[in-house]
Design a protein around this motif. Sequence first.
Motif, short mmCIF file in Angstrom:
data_model
loop_
_atom_site.label_atom_id
_atom_site.label_comp_id
_atom_site.label_asym_id
_atom_site.label_seq_id
_atom_site.Cartn_x
_atom_site.Cartn_y
_atom_site.Cartn_z
N UNK A 24 -33.96 -81.76 -115.63
CA UNK A 24 -32.96 -82.77 -115.99
C UNK A 24 -31.57 -82.16 -116.08
N UNK A 25 -31.48 -80.95 -116.58
CA UNK A 25 -30.19 -80.25 -116.62
C UNK A 25 -29.66 -80.04 -115.20
N UNK A 26 -30.49 -79.55 -114.31
CA UNK A 26 -30.06 -79.34 -112.92
C UNK A 26 -29.64 -80.65 -112.28
N UNK A 145 -26.67 -76.59 -102.76
CA UNK A 145 -26.71 -77.18 -104.10
C UNK A 145 -28.12 -77.10 -104.69
N UNK A 146 -29.12 -77.42 -103.87
CA UNK A 146 -30.51 -77.38 -104.34
C UNK A 146 -30.99 -75.94 -104.53
N UNK A 147 -30.47 -75.02 -103.74
CA UNK A 147 -30.83 -73.61 -103.94
C UNK A 147 -30.25 -73.09 -105.26
N UNK A 148 -29.04 -73.50 -105.58
CA UNK A 148 -28.38 -73.05 -106.81
C UNK A 148 -28.96 -73.74 -108.04
N UNK A 149 -29.25 -75.04 -107.91
CA UNK A 149 -29.82 -75.84 -108.99
C UNK A 149 -31.10 -76.50 -108.47
N UNK A 150 -32.21 -75.76 -108.47
CA UNK A 150 -33.46 -76.26 -107.88
C UNK A 150 -33.96 -77.55 -108.53
N UNK A 151 -34.75 -78.29 -107.77
CA UNK A 151 -35.27 -79.59 -108.21
C UNK A 151 -36.33 -79.44 -109.32
N UNK A 152 -37.19 -78.45 -109.23
CA UNK A 152 -38.17 -78.15 -110.29
C UNK A 152 -39.06 -79.34 -110.66
N UNK A 153 -39.47 -80.12 -109.66
CA UNK A 153 -40.32 -81.28 -109.94
C UNK A 153 -39.57 -82.45 -110.56
N UNK A 158 -38.70 -87.57 -113.55
CA UNK A 158 -37.71 -88.61 -113.79
C UNK A 158 -38.34 -90.00 -113.65
N UNK A 159 -39.20 -90.17 -112.67
CA UNK A 159 -39.91 -91.45 -112.54
C UNK A 159 -40.74 -91.71 -113.81
N UNK A 160 -41.39 -90.69 -114.33
CA UNK A 160 -42.16 -90.83 -115.57
C UNK A 160 -41.27 -91.28 -116.72
N UNK A 161 -40.08 -90.69 -116.83
CA UNK A 161 -39.14 -91.10 -117.89
C UNK A 161 -38.73 -92.56 -117.74
N UNK A 162 -38.47 -92.99 -116.51
CA UNK A 162 -38.07 -94.38 -116.29
C UNK A 162 -39.24 -95.34 -116.53
N UNK A 190 -35.18 -86.94 -99.66
CA UNK A 190 -35.12 -85.82 -98.72
C UNK A 190 -34.74 -84.48 -99.35
N UNK A 191 -34.10 -84.50 -100.49
CA UNK A 191 -33.77 -83.24 -101.17
C UNK A 191 -35.02 -82.45 -101.56
N UNK A 192 -36.14 -83.15 -101.70
CA UNK A 192 -37.39 -82.49 -102.06
C UNK A 192 -38.16 -82.02 -100.82
N UNK A 193 -37.66 -82.35 -99.65
CA UNK A 193 -38.37 -82.03 -98.42
C UNK A 193 -37.92 -80.69 -97.82
N UNK A 194 -36.98 -80.05 -98.48
CA UNK A 194 -36.54 -78.73 -97.99
C UNK A 194 -35.33 -78.79 -97.13
#
Length: 194
Positions: A24-26, A145-153, A158-162, A190-194
């Motif tokens: 969530x921070x990332x 951006x994703x390399x610097x601040x990875x998605x980490x699931x 986030x869907x669970x939180x919503x 697509x950010x999760x697809x690499x």
Amino acid sequence: MRVPGGRAAEAAQLVCEEYADAALYHHSVRSYFFGAAWAEDRGLDFDRELFFVSSLLHDLALVPPFDSHTVAFEEAGGHLARVFTAGLGWPAERRDRAAELIVLHMRDDVSPEVDMESRLLQVGTSADVSGSGLEAFDPSFRRALVETYPRLGFAKSFVDLFQDQAERKPGCAAADLIAGDWAERTTSNPLDQG
């Protein structure tokens, strides 16, 4: 592109890191960078400090210490922003703006001519959460951006939180998104697809 310096930005980053999990921070930091890049690509001027502070605080009302059982998370987040920025000594008008950005990021699109920073938070969060508008960003920028601040699931959590918000607060904006195809779009970002 860098995060803004100064006491307010440093405090917002510290609070977000302390209360949000890493995913969530990332997300909060990526949302800032997506919005800032969108503005810079268009030569648009914006209040970097206000936008950064609001970006770092915008989802903190989803975490248990700040979650409201009666108020939509974006409304609770607006209240949190008012309290946080009062502690920084911001005047009432600027505190109201921080709260407004957080509330409006879950509303219909805001025109940049009407409210630049609210539009940037919508652009940034939409790109990072569901992939909406990602085509506006250079693929190398997105990768870095994703390399610097990875998605980490991030998408699944986030869907669970919503879903939790939707179950407890059926009239909120999160419930409207869960009722549509938002969860599927978010887990297919697509950010999760690499």
